[in-house]
Design an enzyme around this catalytic site. Structure first.
Site, short mmCIF file in Angstrom:
data_model
loop_
_atom_site.label_atom_id
_atom_site.label_comp_id
_atom_site.label_asym_id
_atom_site.label_seq_id
_atom_site.Cartn_x
_atom_site.Cartn_y
_atom_site.Cartn_z
CB SER A 105 -0.96 0.19 1.20
OG SER A 105 -0.33 -0.35 2.37
CG HIS A 128 -4.05 -0.54 -1.98
ND1 HIS A 128 -4.42 0.80 -2.03
CD2 HIS A 128 -3.47 -0.90 -0.61
CE1 HIS A 128 -4.17 1.21 -0.86
NE2 HIS A 128 -4.01 0.25 -0.13
CE LYS A 132 -7.58 0.87 1.45
NZ LYS A 132 -6.71 0.22 2.33
C1 LIG Z 1 -6.64 -0.12 3.65
C2 LIG Z 1 -6.01 -1.65 3.74
C3 LIG Z 1 -6.80 -2.38 4.46
C4 LIG Z 1 -8.06 -2.01 5.62
O1 LIG Z 1 -9.11 -1.91 4.48
P1 LIG Z 1 -10.16 -0.73 4.98
O2 LIG Z 1 -11.59 -1.32 4.31
O3 LIG Z 1 -9.86 0.60 4.62
O4 LIG Z 1 -10.51 -0.95 6.58
C5 LIG Z 1 -6.59 -3.62 4.60
N1 LIG Z 1 -5.22 -3.78 4.00
C6 LIG Z 1 -4.41 -3.12 3.09
C7 LIG Z 1 -3.29 -3.54 2.44
C8 LIG Z 1 -4.74 -1.84 2.94
O5 LIG Z 1 -4.18 -0.95 2.40
#
Ligand SMILES: *Cc1c(COP(=O)(O)O)cnc(C)c1O
Length: 387
Positions: free
Chosen positions: A181, A209, A240
């Site tokens: 990320s 992502h 996302k």
């Molecule tokens: C953003 C993210 C999460 C968490 O997801 P949310 O739905 O925002 O809680 C989990 N793993 C990774 C790699 C992320 O970037």
């Protein structure tokens, strides 16, 4: 008399002195590339994870229809009446989307990681976790009380050595982000799948992502790497690229039945409003119907990466829509972010502890909605490494 919370003043002072104090900003517009205001300032937005541009408008019709039918709050745990037809449909549609037997919807991707890992391993077991994994994976590992072995980022020979040393006789879980990320680089998923099967370890891949962005059909990097086989445990988020909210775990039916019984973040949290699930359903359909969004996004990202490299910026090993401009020093990275912001462009600065010390960066997130002109403006405002 001293207040028992007085220690916080000193701790905050310390953060402030080391330049690591974070503060909140407030958005007064939808999450969109150009119609975007932060702390009342209009900015060109390169900080959003809304990679396909679904967040601000495309899902609203589904949301309204769901509110008309189910109202707003879901009022209970999914086990105790909070799970609506929209949640149930989203679960089967997510399983179909991911090509798995079954899927389970969590309140967030964070909750999905924590709940899944802590249900798969416990005391006496071993988790092998990539050094760049997301905080929610790290916290899931801690909560599980399994022994945690952190292997150097994407280092498969170190992973194999740890697996050999750990011996057999306990449950083993390998866990990795598919698209990292902060640096926008990818895990060697085909190698990981091989290693997992050779060493009889479970493999869990977090596609947060990558879902919606990579793969011929937008299923993520497992699809692109051809490792969508049966034993794989897949975690993703609707928050996302899908522009909605909530997380999921997809995999074998028995895995999902186990999570329904064991994943505490799943059933000790109120089910999200039905309308949230309805929005996620609509987003999955859009990924199928509008492949040009991910294609355009990835083409634009490739061009932007090339240009940044030509201009002498260090963008690490990014091969995605997440493009780190690695500055190094914390303060210097924050200065680059401020310079951009003064020029009307929002690119968040990322510093320790989110990235290792000495690797502070500004993180460009590209979205389908960015025009060529807007990308040019980012480049102009950013300038070169020596400006
Ligand atoms: C953003 C993210 C999460 C968490 O997801 P949310 O739905 O925002 O809680 C989990 N793993 C990774 C790699 C992320 O970037």
């Amino acid at each position: 008399m001293a207040d028992p919370l007085d220690w916080i003043d000193q701790a905050l002072d310390q953060l402030s002195k080391s330049g690591l104090m974070r503060s909140l900003s407030t958005r007064s517009t939808p999450q969109s590339p150009s119609r975007f205001e932060l702390n009342q300032r209009p900015l060109l937005n390169f900080g959003s994870n809304d990679y396909l541009g679904f967040a601000s408008e495309n899902l609203l019709e589904a949301v309204r229809a769901s509110i008309d039918r189910y109202g707003w709050g879901s009022g209970a745990s999914p086990l105790l009446g909070g799970r609506s037809e929209d949640h149930a449909a989203l679960e089967s549609e997510t399983a179909r989307f991911e090509g798995t037997e079954s899927a389970l919807v969590f309140p967030s991707g964070f909750a999905a990681n924590v709940g899944c890992i802590a249900s798969l391993v416990s005391k006496g077991d071993v988790v092998f976790s990539d050094a760049h994994n997301h905080a929610s994976i790290i916290d899931g590992c801690r909560l599980s009380r399994a022994r945690v072995v952190v292997y150097a980022h994407n280092d498969m020979s170190e992973l194999k050595r740890h697996l050999r040393e750990a011996g057999s006789g306990t449950r083993r879980l390998i866990v990795t982000d598919s698209l990292f990320s902060m640096h926008g680089d990818v895990a060697p998923l085909a190698d990981l799948a091989d290693i997992a099967s050779r060493y009889q370890a479970m493999l869990m891949v977090d596609e947060a992502h990558a879902t919606g962005v990579f793969g011929q059909r937008g299923r993520g990097l497992c699809e692109r790497a051809g490792v969508a086989e049966g034993g794989l445990i897949r975690v993703g988020t609707y928050s996302k690229a899908l522009g909605s909210h909530g997380g999921f775990v997809a995999g074998q039916a028995r895995l999902i039945r186990w999570l329904v019984n064991r994943a505490r973040p799943y059933f000790f949290s109120t089910a999200a409003p039905s309308a949230v699930a309805a929005a996620s359903r609509a987003a999955l359909q859009l990924v199928d119907r509008q492949p040009h969004r991910r294609q355009t996004l990835l083409e634009n990202a490739e061009r932007l990466r090339e240009t940044l490299r030509e201009r002498g910026w260090n963008i690490g090993n990014s091969t995605s829509q997440i493009i780190p401009v690695i500055v190094g020093d914390d303060q210097a990275a924050m200065r680059v972010s401020e310079r951009l912001s003064k020029g009307g462009v929002f690119v968040p600065g990322i510093r320790p502890p989110t990235v290792p010390i000495g690797q502070a960066l500004v993180r460009v997130s590209l979205s389908y909605g960015h025009s060529d002109e807007q990308i040019d403006r980012l480049l102009q405002t950013l300038g070169g490494p020596d400006d």
